[in-house]
Write an enzyme that holds these catalytic residues in place. Structure first.
Site, PDB file in Angstrom:
ATOM      1  N   ASP A   1       0.865  -1.171   0.000  1.00 16.25           N
ATOM      2  CA  ASP A   1       0.000   0.000   0.000  1.00 16.25           C
ATOM      3  C   ASP A   1       0.907   1.227   0.000  1.00 16.25           C
ATOM      4  O   ASP A   1       2.048   1.158   0.466  1.00 16.25           O
ATOM      5  CB  ASP A   1      -0.899   0.002   1.227  1.00 16.25           C
ATOM      6  CG  ASP A   1      -1.974   1.082   1.151  1.00 16.25           C
ATOM      7  OD1 ASP A   1      -2.515   1.281   0.054  1.00 16.25           O
ATOM      8  OD2 ASP A   1      -2.254   1.713   2.177  1.00 16.25           O
TER       9      ASP A   1
ATOM     10  N   THR B   1       0.028   4.836   0.967  1.00 13.87           N
ATOM     11  CA  THR B   1      -0.117   5.776   2.076  1.00 13.87           C
ATOM     12  C   THR B   1       0.097   5.090   3.423  1.00 13.87           C
ATOM     13  O   THR B   1      -0.575   4.127   3.751  1.00 13.87           O
ATOM     14  CB  THR B   1      -1.509   6.418   2.045  1.00 13.87           C
ATOM     15  OG1 THR B   1      -1.715   7.026   0.778  1.00 13.87           O
ATOM     16  CG2 THR B   1      -1.647   7.467   3.138  1.00 13.87           C
TER      17      THR B   1
END
Length: 535
Positions: free
Chosen positions: A347, A349
Protein backbone atom coordinates in the site's frame (compact mmCIF):
# COMPACT_ATOMS: atom_id res chain seq x y z
CA UNK A 1 -18.92 -20.51 15.73
CA UNK A 2 -21.16 -23.55 15.53
CA UNK A 3 -23.07 -24.27 12.35
CA UNK A 4 -26.31 -23.57 14.13
CA UNK A 5 -25.14 -20.03 14.86
CA UNK A 6 -25.22 -18.82 11.28
CA UNK A 7 -27.95 -16.34 12.25
CA UNK A 8 -25.49 -14.40 14.37
CA UNK A 9 -23.42 -11.57 13.01
CA UNK A 10 -19.87 -11.32 14.33
CA UNK A 11 -17.91 -8.11 14.10
CA UNK A 12 -14.61 -7.67 15.91
CA UNK A 13 -15.35 -10.59 18.14
CA UNK A 14 -18.78 -9.22 19.04
CA UNK A 15 -22.19 -10.71 18.30
CA UNK A 16 -25.74 -9.55 17.81
CA UNK A 17 -28.85 -11.22 16.52
CA UNK A 18 -29.73 -10.20 12.99
CA UNK A 19 -33.17 -8.55 12.88
CA UNK A 20 -35.59 -10.05 10.39
CA UNK A 21 -36.31 -6.70 8.87
CA UNK A 22 -32.64 -6.22 7.96
CA UNK A 23 -33.16 -7.73 4.52
CA UNK A 24 -36.13 -5.58 3.51
CA UNK A 25 -35.40 -2.64 1.18
CA UNK A 26 -35.47 0.59 3.11
CA UNK A 27 -35.27 -1.15 6.47
CA UNK A 28 -32.45 -0.19 8.79
CA UNK A 29 -29.39 -2.35 8.19
CA UNK A 30 -27.44 -3.98 10.97
CA UNK A 31 -24.65 -1.67 12.08
CA UNK A 32 -21.05 -2.70 11.75
CA UNK A 33 -20.74 -1.78 15.44
CA UNK A 34 -22.35 -3.85 18.15
CA UNK A 35 -21.95 -4.16 21.91
CA UNK A 36 -21.42 -7.67 23.31
CA UNK A 37 -23.37 -8.62 26.43
CA UNK A 38 -21.42 -8.62 29.68
CA UNK A 39 -21.89 -12.37 30.15
CA UNK A 40 -20.27 -13.01 26.76
CA UNK A 41 -17.22 -10.97 27.72
CA UNK A 42 -16.86 -12.78 31.04
CA UNK A 43 -17.36 -16.17 29.40
CA UNK A 44 -14.64 -15.42 26.88
CA UNK A 45 -12.27 -14.15 29.57
CA UNK A 46 -12.90 -17.20 31.79
CA UNK A 47 -12.58 -19.70 28.99
CA UNK A 48 -9.52 -18.23 27.29
CA UNK A 49 -7.45 -16.76 30.07
CA UNK A 50 -8.47 -17.22 33.68
CA UNK A 51 -9.39 -20.89 33.39
CA UNK A 52 -6.01 -22.19 32.05
CA UNK A 53 -4.16 -20.05 34.61
CA UNK A 54 -6.43 -21.27 37.40
CA UNK A 55 -5.98 -24.90 36.38
CA UNK A 56 -2.20 -24.52 36.41
CA UNK A 57 -2.32 -22.99 39.88
CA UNK A 58 -4.55 -25.79 41.20
CA UNK A 59 -2.34 -28.47 39.64
CA UNK A 60 0.70 -26.94 41.35
CA UNK A 61 -1.18 -26.83 44.67
CA UNK A 62 -2.13 -30.49 44.24
CA UNK A 63 1.58 -31.34 44.00
CA UNK A 64 2.30 -29.93 47.49
CA UNK A 65 3.16 -32.82 49.86
CA UNK A 66 0.47 -33.42 52.48
CA UNK A 67 -2.08 -31.09 50.86
CA UNK A 68 -4.58 -33.95 50.31
CA UNK A 69 -4.48 -34.98 53.95
CA UNK A 70 -4.94 -31.39 55.04
CA UNK A 71 -7.89 -30.83 52.68
CA UNK A 72 -9.45 -34.23 53.39
CA UNK A 73 -9.76 -35.13 49.70
CA UNK A 74 -7.62 -35.28 46.56
CA UNK A 75 -7.20 -31.60 45.55
CA UNK A 76 -6.52 -32.62 41.93
CA UNK A 77 -10.24 -33.41 41.62
CA UNK A 78 -10.99 -29.68 41.40
CA UNK A 79 -8.87 -28.83 38.32
CA UNK A 80 -9.92 -32.13 36.75
CA UNK A 81 -13.63 -31.27 37.05
CA UNK A 82 -13.20 -27.66 35.91
CA UNK A 83 -11.11 -28.65 32.89
CA UNK A 84 -13.35 -31.59 32.05
CA UNK A 85 -16.47 -29.41 32.03
CA UNK A 86 -14.75 -26.67 29.96
CA UNK A 87 -13.66 -29.20 27.33
CA UNK A 88 -16.64 -31.54 27.54
CA UNK A 89 -19.44 -29.06 26.89
CA UNK A 90 -18.23 -27.71 23.50
CA UNK A 91 -17.12 -31.21 22.49
CA UNK A 92 -20.58 -32.62 23.18
CA UNK A 93 -22.23 -29.75 21.28
CA UNK A 94 -19.95 -30.36 18.28
CA UNK A 95 -20.71 -34.09 18.27
CA UNK A 96 -24.48 -33.52 18.44
CA UNK A 97 -24.63 -30.66 15.92
CA UNK A 98 -21.99 -31.74 13.39
CA UNK A 99 -22.14 -35.51 13.89
CA UNK A 100 -18.35 -35.57 14.05
CA UNK A 101 -15.85 -37.07 16.47
CA UNK A 102 -13.09 -34.59 17.33
CA UNK A 103 -9.81 -34.58 19.24
CA UNK A 104 -11.74 -33.27 22.24
CA UNK A 105 -13.61 -36.59 22.34
CA UNK A 106 -10.41 -38.48 23.06
CA UNK A 107 -9.45 -35.98 25.76
CA UNK A 108 -12.81 -36.38 27.52
CA UNK A 109 -12.54 -40.17 27.40
CA UNK A 110 -8.99 -39.98 28.81
CA UNK A 111 -10.10 -37.63 31.62
CA UNK A 112 -13.11 -39.79 32.49
CA UNK A 113 -11.08 -43.01 32.45
CA UNK A 114 -8.31 -41.49 34.57
CA UNK A 115 -10.89 -40.29 37.06
CA UNK A 116 -12.42 -43.78 37.20
CA UNK A 117 -9.00 -45.20 38.01
CA UNK A 118 -8.34 -42.53 40.65
CA UNK A 119 -5.60 -40.76 38.62
CA UNK A 120 -7.04 -37.32 39.18
CA UNK A 121 -3.76 -35.43 38.77
CA UNK A 122 -3.06 -37.00 35.37
CA UNK A 123 -6.57 -36.07 34.24
CA UNK A 124 -6.09 -32.47 35.43
CA UNK A 125 -2.76 -32.16 33.59
CA UNK A 126 -4.34 -33.42 30.36
CA UNK A 127 -7.17 -30.87 30.68
CA UNK A 128 -4.72 -28.04 31.40
CA UNK A 129 -2.55 -28.82 28.36
CA UNK A 130 -5.59 -28.90 26.07
CA UNK A 131 -6.94 -25.56 27.33
CA UNK A 132 -3.46 -23.98 27.32
CA UNK A 133 -3.09 -24.82 23.63
CA UNK A 134 -6.42 -23.17 22.86
CA UNK A 135 -5.38 -20.11 24.86
CA UNK A 136 -2.10 -19.74 22.95
CA UNK A 137 -4.01 -19.93 19.68
CA UNK A 138 -6.42 -17.29 20.97
CA UNK A 139 -3.50 -14.93 21.59
CA UNK A 140 -2.53 -15.05 17.92
CA UNK A 141 -6.15 -14.56 16.82
CA UNK A 142 -6.57 -11.55 19.10
CA UNK A 143 -3.79 -9.75 17.25
CA UNK A 144 -5.75 -9.99 14.02
CA UNK A 145 -9.05 -9.02 15.67
CA UNK A 146 -7.46 -5.70 16.59
CA UNK A 147 -7.39 -4.83 12.88
CA UNK A 148 -11.16 -5.22 12.64
CA UNK A 149 -11.70 -3.29 15.87
CA UNK A 150 -9.77 -0.36 14.43
CA UNK A 151 -12.01 -0.42 11.35
CA UNK A 152 -15.15 -0.57 13.50
CA UNK A 153 -14.00 2.53 15.40
CA UNK A 154 -14.11 4.47 12.12
CA UNK A 155 -17.90 4.48 12.24
CA UNK A 156 -19.70 6.88 14.62
CA UNK A 157 -22.22 5.59 17.13
CA UNK A 158 -24.88 8.12 16.10
CA UNK A 159 -25.83 10.17 13.06
CA UNK A 160 -27.59 13.53 12.62
CA UNK A 161 -30.73 12.65 10.63
CA UNK A 162 -33.57 14.89 9.48
CA UNK A 163 -36.79 13.97 11.25
CA UNK A 164 -39.92 16.15 10.80
CA UNK A 165 -37.86 19.09 9.57
CA UNK A 166 -35.33 19.01 12.43
CA UNK A 167 -31.89 17.45 12.80
CA UNK A 168 -31.86 14.81 15.54
CA UNK A 169 -29.21 12.41 16.80
CA UNK A 170 -30.23 8.78 16.24
CA UNK A 171 -28.34 5.50 16.73
CA UNK A 172 -26.53 4.49 13.57
CA UNK A 173 -28.49 1.26 13.12
CA UNK A 174 -31.74 3.28 12.87
CA UNK A 175 -30.59 5.20 9.78
CA UNK A 176 -32.54 4.10 6.68
CA UNK A 177 -31.74 4.25 2.99
CA UNK A 178 -33.01 7.60 1.68
CA UNK A 179 -32.56 9.46 4.98
CA UNK A 180 -30.94 12.89 4.87
CA UNK A 181 -27.84 12.93 7.09
CA UNK A 182 -25.94 16.04 8.23
CA UNK A 183 -22.14 15.80 8.52
CA UNK A 184 -20.50 18.73 10.32
CA UNK A 185 -16.82 19.77 10.21
CA UNK A 186 -14.65 17.27 12.10
CA UNK A 187 -17.30 14.53 12.07
CA UNK A 188 -17.08 11.13 10.41
CA UNK A 189 -19.47 10.27 7.61
CA UNK A 190 -21.80 7.55 8.99
CA UNK A 191 -23.17 6.16 5.70
CA UNK A 192 -22.39 5.76 2.02
CA UNK A 193 -24.34 8.38 0.12
CA UNK A 194 -24.59 11.32 -2.26
CA UNK A 195 -24.12 14.97 -1.30
CA UNK A 196 -27.38 16.91 -1.66
CA UNK A 197 -26.08 20.28 -0.48
CA UNK A 198 -22.97 21.85 1.00
CA UNK A 199 -19.31 21.34 0.30
CA UNK A 200 -16.53 19.79 2.34
CA UNK A 201 -12.94 18.67 2.28
CA UNK A 202 -12.99 14.93 3.09
CA UNK A 203 -10.16 12.75 4.32
CA UNK A 204 -10.76 9.43 2.52
CA UNK A 205 -7.51 7.73 3.54
CA UNK A 206 -9.43 5.02 5.43
CA UNK A 207 -11.15 3.96 2.18
CA UNK A 208 -8.98 4.94 -0.78
CA UNK A 209 -5.60 5.32 0.94
CA UNK A 210 -5.19 8.80 -0.56
CA UNK A 211 -3.37 10.97 1.96
CA UNK A 212 -4.55 14.34 0.60
CA UNK A 213 -8.11 15.45 1.42
CA UNK A 214 -10.63 15.55 -1.43
CA UNK A 215 -12.93 18.52 -2.03
CA UNK A 216 -16.51 17.41 -2.70
CA UNK A 217 -19.78 19.19 -3.37
CA UNK A 218 -23.29 18.52 -4.72
CA UNK A 219 -23.67 15.18 -6.49
CA UNK A 220 -20.41 13.67 -5.24
CA UNK A 221 -20.34 10.30 -3.51
CA UNK A 222 -19.10 9.95 0.07
CA UNK A 223 -18.12 6.88 2.07
CA UNK A 224 -18.80 5.82 5.64
CA UNK A 225 -15.73 6.15 7.85
CA UNK A 226 -14.30 9.19 6.05
CA UNK A 227 -13.88 12.49 7.88
CA UNK A 228 -15.02 16.00 7.01
CA UNK A 229 -12.00 18.14 7.78
CA UNK A 230 -13.73 21.36 6.77
CA UNK A 231 -17.21 22.22 5.60
CA UNK A 232 -20.66 20.79 6.32
CA UNK A 233 -22.67 18.62 3.94
CA UNK A 234 -26.11 17.06 3.75
CA UNK A 235 -25.96 13.51 2.42
CA UNK A 236 -28.69 11.28 1.01
CA UNK A 237 -28.18 7.79 2.44
CA UNK A 238 -27.55 5.17 -0.25
CA UNK A 239 -26.10 2.32 1.85
CA UNK A 240 -25.86 1.61 5.57
CA UNK A 241 -24.22 -0.84 7.94
CA UNK A 242 -22.73 -3.93 6.35
CA UNK A 243 -23.65 -2.73 2.85
CA UNK A 244 -21.33 0.29 2.98
CA UNK A 245 -17.87 0.19 1.49
CA UNK A 246 -16.39 0.18 5.00
CA UNK A 247 -18.75 -2.63 6.04
CA UNK A 248 -17.60 -4.76 3.11
CA UNK A 249 -13.96 -4.05 4.01
CA UNK A 250 -14.62 -5.32 7.54
CA UNK A 251 -16.21 -8.48 6.15
CA UNK A 252 -13.20 -9.04 3.88
CA UNK A 253 -10.75 -8.61 6.75
CA UNK A 254 -12.76 -10.97 8.97
CA UNK A 255 -12.88 -13.58 6.21
CA UNK A 256 -9.11 -13.36 5.87
CA UNK A 257 -8.71 -13.81 9.62
CA UNK A 258 -10.78 -16.99 9.57
CA UNK A 259 -8.35 -18.64 7.16
CA UNK A 260 -6.04 -21.10 8.87
CA UNK A 261 -2.48 -21.75 7.93
CA UNK A 262 -1.53 -24.91 6.06
CA UNK A 263 0.02 -26.48 9.18
CA UNK A 264 -3.12 -25.71 11.18
CA UNK A 265 -5.28 -27.30 8.47
CA UNK A 266 -3.09 -30.42 8.47
CA UNK A 267 -3.41 -30.59 12.28
CA UNK A 268 -7.19 -30.35 12.02
CA UNK A 269 -7.37 -33.10 9.39
CA UNK A 270 -4.99 -35.26 11.39
CA UNK A 271 -7.14 -34.93 14.49
CA UNK A 272 -10.23 -36.10 12.57
CA UNK A 273 -8.58 -39.39 11.60
CA UNK A 274 -6.37 -39.74 14.68
CA UNK A 275 -9.19 -39.94 17.23
CA UNK A 276 -11.09 -42.89 15.71
CA UNK A 277 -7.81 -44.78 15.22
CA UNK A 278 -6.83 -44.36 18.90
CA UNK A 279 -10.33 -45.36 20.02
CA UNK A 280 -10.03 -48.50 17.93
CA UNK A 281 -6.62 -49.29 19.43
CA UNK A 282 -8.04 -48.78 22.92
CA UNK A 283 -10.90 -51.18 22.12
CA UNK A 284 -8.41 -53.74 20.83
CA UNK A 285 -6.29 -53.45 23.99
CA UNK A 286 -9.40 -54.06 26.10
CA UNK A 287 -10.36 -57.12 24.09
CA UNK A 288 -6.87 -58.57 24.43
CA UNK A 289 -6.07 -57.68 28.06
CA UNK A 290 -9.39 -56.75 29.71
CA UNK A 291 -7.26 -54.28 31.68
CA UNK A 292 -8.85 -50.84 31.93
CA UNK A 293 -5.62 -49.33 33.25
CA UNK A 294 -3.82 -50.33 30.06
CA UNK A 295 -6.64 -48.87 27.94
CA UNK A 296 -6.53 -45.58 29.81
CA UNK A 297 -2.75 -45.54 29.48
CA UNK A 298 -3.16 -45.70 25.70
CA UNK A 299 -5.71 -42.89 25.73
CA UNK A 300 -3.69 -40.60 28.00
CA UNK A 301 -0.46 -41.14 26.07
CA UNK A 302 -2.28 -40.61 22.78
CA UNK A 303 -4.08 -37.45 23.92
CA UNK A 304 -3.46 -34.82 21.21
CA UNK A 305 -1.97 -32.28 23.61
CA UNK A 306 1.19 -32.00 21.54
CA UNK A 307 -0.94 -31.62 18.42
CA UNK A 308 -3.00 -28.89 20.05
CA UNK A 309 0.03 -27.08 21.48
CA UNK A 310 2.51 -27.39 18.61
CA UNK A 311 1.16 -24.97 16.02
CA UNK A 312 -0.07 -22.15 18.32
CA UNK A 313 3.11 -22.33 20.40
CA UNK A 314 5.29 -21.99 17.32
CA UNK A 315 3.13 -19.17 15.97
CA UNK A 316 3.14 -17.24 19.26
CA UNK A 317 6.93 -17.58 19.61
CA UNK A 318 7.52 -16.42 16.04
CA UNK A 319 5.07 -13.52 16.20
CA UNK A 320 6.62 -12.31 19.46
CA UNK A 321 10.14 -12.61 18.07
CA UNK A 322 9.22 -10.58 15.00
CA UNK A 323 7.34 -8.00 17.09
CA UNK A 324 10.51 -7.32 19.11
CA UNK A 325 12.16 -6.44 15.80
CA UNK A 326 9.40 -3.99 14.86
CA UNK A 327 7.31 -6.29 12.64
CA UNK A 328 3.66 -7.36 12.86
CA UNK A 329 2.44 -10.77 11.70
CA UNK A 330 -1.34 -11.14 11.68
CA UNK A 331 -1.47 -14.89 12.26
CA UNK A 332 -0.46 -18.39 11.29
CA UNK A 333 -1.57 -18.18 7.66
CA UNK A 334 0.66 -15.15 7.07
CA UNK A 335 3.61 -16.61 8.93
CA UNK A 336 3.55 -19.97 7.19
CA UNK A 337 3.40 -18.54 3.67
CA UNK A 338 6.14 -15.92 4.18
CA UNK A 339 8.88 -18.32 3.14
CA UNK A 340 7.21 -19.02 -0.21
CA UNK A 341 6.52 -15.44 -1.24
CA UNK A 342 7.30 -14.55 -4.86
CA UNK A 343 5.36 -11.27 -5.04
CA UNK A 344 4.80 -8.46 -2.55
CA UNK A 345 2.08 -5.80 -2.84
CA UNK A 346 2.62 -2.53 -0.96
CA UNK A 347 0.00 0.00 0.00
CA UNK A 348 1.27 3.52 -0.61
CA UNK A 349 -0.12 5.78 2.08
CA UNK A 350 1.31 5.04 5.50
CA UNK A 351 3.38 2.10 4.25
CA UNK A 352 5.79 3.45 1.68
CA UNK A 353 5.02 7.01 2.74
CA UNK A 354 4.59 8.79 6.08
CA UNK A 355 0.86 9.26 5.50
CA UNK A 356 0.73 13.05 5.97
CA UNK A 357 1.62 16.00 3.67
CA UNK A 358 4.86 17.93 4.14
CA UNK A 359 6.39 20.85 2.25
CA UNK A 360 8.67 19.39 -0.43
CA UNK A 361 9.74 22.57 -2.22
CA UNK A 362 9.35 26.36 -2.17
CA UNK A 363 9.96 28.10 -5.49
CA UNK A 364 10.14 31.93 -5.25
CA UNK A 365 9.54 34.29 -8.21
CA UNK A 366 11.08 37.62 -9.24
CA UNK A 367 14.10 37.49 -6.94
CA UNK A 368 12.18 36.99 -3.75
CA UNK A 369 13.47 34.55 -1.14
CA UNK A 370 11.88 31.24 -0.20
CA UNK A 371 11.50 32.55 3.36
CA UNK A 372 9.45 35.51 2.12
CA UNK A 373 7.13 33.19 0.19
CA UNK A 374 6.82 30.79 3.12
CA UNK A 375 6.19 33.64 5.58
CA UNK A 376 3.31 35.07 3.54
CA UNK A 377 1.79 31.64 2.93
CA UNK A 378 1.94 30.76 6.63
CA UNK A 379 0.24 34.03 7.62
CA UNK A 380 -2.60 33.29 5.21
CA UNK A 381 -2.96 29.69 6.34
CA UNK A 382 -2.48 30.03 10.11
CA UNK A 383 -6.24 30.08 10.78
CA UNK A 384 -7.04 27.22 8.41
CA UNK A 385 -7.62 23.64 9.63
CA UNK A 386 -6.82 22.10 6.24
CA UNK A 387 -4.00 19.48 6.34
CA UNK A 388 -2.08 21.35 3.64
CA UNK A 389 -2.37 24.56 5.63
CA UNK A 390 -1.12 22.86 8.78
CA UNK A 391 1.84 21.46 6.82
CA UNK A 392 2.79 24.93 5.57
CA UNK A 393 2.50 26.53 9.01
CA UNK A 394 4.50 23.74 10.64
CA UNK A 395 7.23 24.00 8.00
CA UNK A 396 7.42 27.77 8.53
CA UNK A 397 7.80 27.36 12.29
CA UNK A 398 10.46 24.68 11.78
CA UNK A 399 12.31 27.16 9.56
CA UNK A 400 12.33 29.69 12.44
CA UNK A 401 9.44 31.85 11.23
CA UNK A 402 6.59 33.05 13.44
CA UNK A 403 3.41 33.45 11.34
CA UNK A 404 1.43 36.48 12.45
CA UNK A 405 -2.33 36.35 12.87
CA UNK A 406 -4.04 37.96 9.84
CA UNK A 407 -6.46 40.84 10.24
CA UNK A 408 -8.95 39.18 7.89
CA UNK A 409 -9.34 35.58 6.69
CA UNK A 410 -11.67 33.89 4.21
CA UNK A 411 -11.67 30.42 2.65
CA UNK A 412 -13.13 29.72 -0.78
CA UNK A 413 -14.06 26.10 -1.32
CA UNK A 414 -12.16 24.50 -4.20
CA UNK A 415 -9.79 27.44 -4.61
CA UNK A 416 -7.88 28.34 -1.46
CA UNK A 417 -7.67 31.03 1.20
CA UNK A 418 -7.34 34.81 1.26
CA UNK A 419 -6.03 36.93 4.13
CA UNK A 420 -5.26 40.56 4.86
CA UNK A 421 -2.20 41.46 6.93
CA UNK A 422 -0.26 44.69 7.44
CA UNK A 423 -1.72 46.22 4.28
CA UNK A 424 -1.06 43.13 2.11
CA UNK A 425 -3.72 40.98 0.44
CA UNK A 426 -2.40 37.41 0.47
CA UNK A 427 -3.85 34.51 -1.52
CA UNK A 428 -2.81 30.87 -1.33
CA UNK A 429 -4.59 28.40 -3.59
CA UNK A 430 -4.58 26.13 -6.60
CA UNK A 431 -4.41 27.06 -10.25
CA UNK A 432 -8.00 28.34 -10.20
CA UNK A 433 -6.79 31.60 -8.66
CA UNK A 434 -4.50 32.19 -11.67
CA UNK A 435 -5.37 33.56 -15.07
CA UNK A 436 -5.23 30.99 -17.87
CA UNK A 437 -2.14 32.56 -19.45
CA UNK A 438 -0.21 33.19 -16.21
CA UNK A 439 3.37 31.81 -16.51
CA UNK A 440 3.16 30.56 -12.90
CA UNK A 441 0.73 27.89 -14.10
CA UNK A 442 3.64 26.08 -15.81
CA UNK A 443 5.44 25.79 -12.46
CA UNK A 444 2.31 24.35 -10.86
CA UNK A 445 2.02 21.73 -13.61
CA UNK A 446 5.71 20.80 -13.23
CA UNK A 447 5.21 20.11 -9.51
CA UNK A 448 2.04 18.11 -10.14
CA UNK A 449 3.93 15.90 -12.61
CA UNK A 450 6.25 15.02 -9.73
CA UNK A 451 3.29 13.81 -7.70
CA UNK A 452 3.04 16.94 -5.57
CA UNK A 453 0.15 19.18 -4.64
CA UNK A 454 1.17 22.65 -5.82
CA UNK A 455 -0.13 25.90 -4.31
CA UNK A 456 0.47 29.38 -5.69
CA UNK A 457 1.20 32.27 -3.30
CA UNK A 458 0.00 35.68 -4.52
CA UNK A 459 0.44 39.01 -2.77
CA UNK A 460 -1.61 42.01 -3.95
CA UNK A 461 -2.44 40.10 -7.12
CA UNK A 462 1.20 39.27 -8.02
CA UNK A 463 2.60 35.70 -7.87
CA UNK A 464 5.35 35.48 -5.26
CA UNK A 465 6.06 31.80 -5.58
CA UNK A 466 4.87 28.19 -5.55
CA UNK A 467 4.85 25.73 -2.66
CA UNK A 468 4.93 22.02 -3.50
CA UNK A 469 3.58 19.56 -0.92
CA UNK A 470 3.78 15.79 -0.97
CA UNK A 471 3.33 12.73 1.18
CA UNK A 472 6.93 12.11 2.23
CA UNK A 473 8.48 8.73 1.44
CA UNK A 474 9.67 6.75 4.45
CA UNK A 475 13.48 6.80 4.70
CA UNK A 476 13.70 2.98 4.79
CA UNK A 477 11.34 2.35 1.87
CA UNK A 478 13.93 2.17 -0.92
CA UNK A 479 16.22 -0.02 1.19
CA UNK A 480 13.37 -2.47 1.92
CA UNK A 481 12.50 -2.72 -1.78
CA UNK A 482 16.13 -3.40 -2.66
CA UNK A 483 16.41 -6.03 0.10
CA UNK A 484 13.33 -7.88 -1.17
CA UNK A 485 14.76 -7.99 -4.69
CA UNK A 486 18.05 -9.31 -3.31
CA UNK A 487 16.11 -12.07 -1.49
CA UNK A 488 14.61 -13.22 -4.79
CA UNK A 489 11.18 -11.61 -4.62
CA UNK A 490 10.82 -10.72 -8.25
CA UNK A 491 7.42 -9.04 -8.44
CA UNK A 492 6.88 -5.88 -6.39
CA UNK A 493 3.69 -3.88 -6.92
CA UNK A 494 2.26 -0.75 -5.34
CA UNK A 495 -1.50 -0.52 -4.74
CA UNK A 496 -3.09 2.83 -3.97
CA UNK A 497 -6.32 4.75 -4.17
CA UNK A 498 -4.32 7.86 -5.04
CA UNK A 499 -4.01 9.44 -8.49
CA UNK A 500 -1.76 7.76 -11.06
CA UNK A 501 0.64 10.73 -11.36
CA UNK A 502 1.28 10.86 -7.61
CA UNK A 503 1.53 7.08 -7.36
CA UNK A 504 4.05 6.78 -10.18
CA UNK A 505 6.22 9.53 -8.69
CA UNK A 506 6.38 7.70 -5.35
CA UNK A 507 7.04 4.38 -7.11
CA UNK A 508 9.98 5.83 -9.04
CA UNK A 509 11.47 7.17 -5.83
CA UNK A 510 11.36 3.81 -4.02
CA UNK A 511 12.18 1.62 -7.02
CA UNK A 512 8.85 -0.05 -7.86
CA UNK A 513 7.84 -0.42 -11.51
CA UNK A 514 4.38 -2.01 -11.25
CA UNK A 515 1.87 0.61 -10.08
CA UNK A 516 -1.91 0.16 -9.72
CA UNK A 517 -3.57 3.49 -8.89
CA UNK A 518 -7.11 4.69 -8.22
CA UNK A 519 -8.13 1.46 -6.45
CA UNK A 520 -10.78 0.93 -3.80
CA UNK A 521 -10.01 -1.68 -1.10
CA UNK A 522 -12.09 -4.34 -2.84
CA UNK A 523 -10.19 -3.71 -6.08
CA UNK A 524 -6.90 -4.06 -4.19
CA UNK A 525 -8.11 -7.47 -3.04
CA UNK A 526 -8.81 -8.39 -6.67
CA UNK A 527 -5.18 -7.55 -7.53
CA UNK A 528 -3.98 -9.75 -4.66
CA UNK A 529 -6.08 -12.62 -6.02
CA UNK A 530 -4.64 -12.00 -9.47
CA UNK A 531 -1.08 -12.16 -8.12
CA UNK A 532 -1.89 -15.30 -6.16
CA UNK A 533 -3.35 -16.99 -9.24
CA UNK A 534 -0.23 -16.11 -11.23
CA UNK A 535 1.92 -17.84 -8.59
Amino acid sequence: MHEGDHHLLEVAGQTETAPRHAERPGAPQTSVRSVPPTWALWRGLWRRGLLPAGLLLLVLIALIPGIDALAGFDVAVIPMLLGGIAIGHPTLVTILERRRVTAGTLVIIAIAGSAYLGEYLAAAVVAFMMLAGEFLEEITLQRTRNAVQELVRLTPDVASVERDGAWVQVPLHEVRVGDRVLVRPGERVPVDGTILSGEASLNEASITGESMPVDKTNGAHVYAGTTSQSGAIVVRTDRTGRDTTLGRIIQIVRAAQDQKGATQKIADRFAVYFTPVILSIGALVWLVTSDLLRVMTVFVIACPCALVLATPTAVVASVGNIARRGGLIKGGVTLETAGRVTAVAFDKTGTLTQGCPVVAAVVPFDGRSARDVLQMAAIAEVRSEHPLARAIVEHARTAGLSPADPEHFTMTFGRGVEAAWNGYRIEVGNQRILAADDPAADVLVAHERQGRTALIVRVDGHPWGVIGLADAVRPQAREVIASLRAMGVGHLVMLTGDHAVTAEAIAREVGITDVRAGLLPEQKLDVIRELRAAG
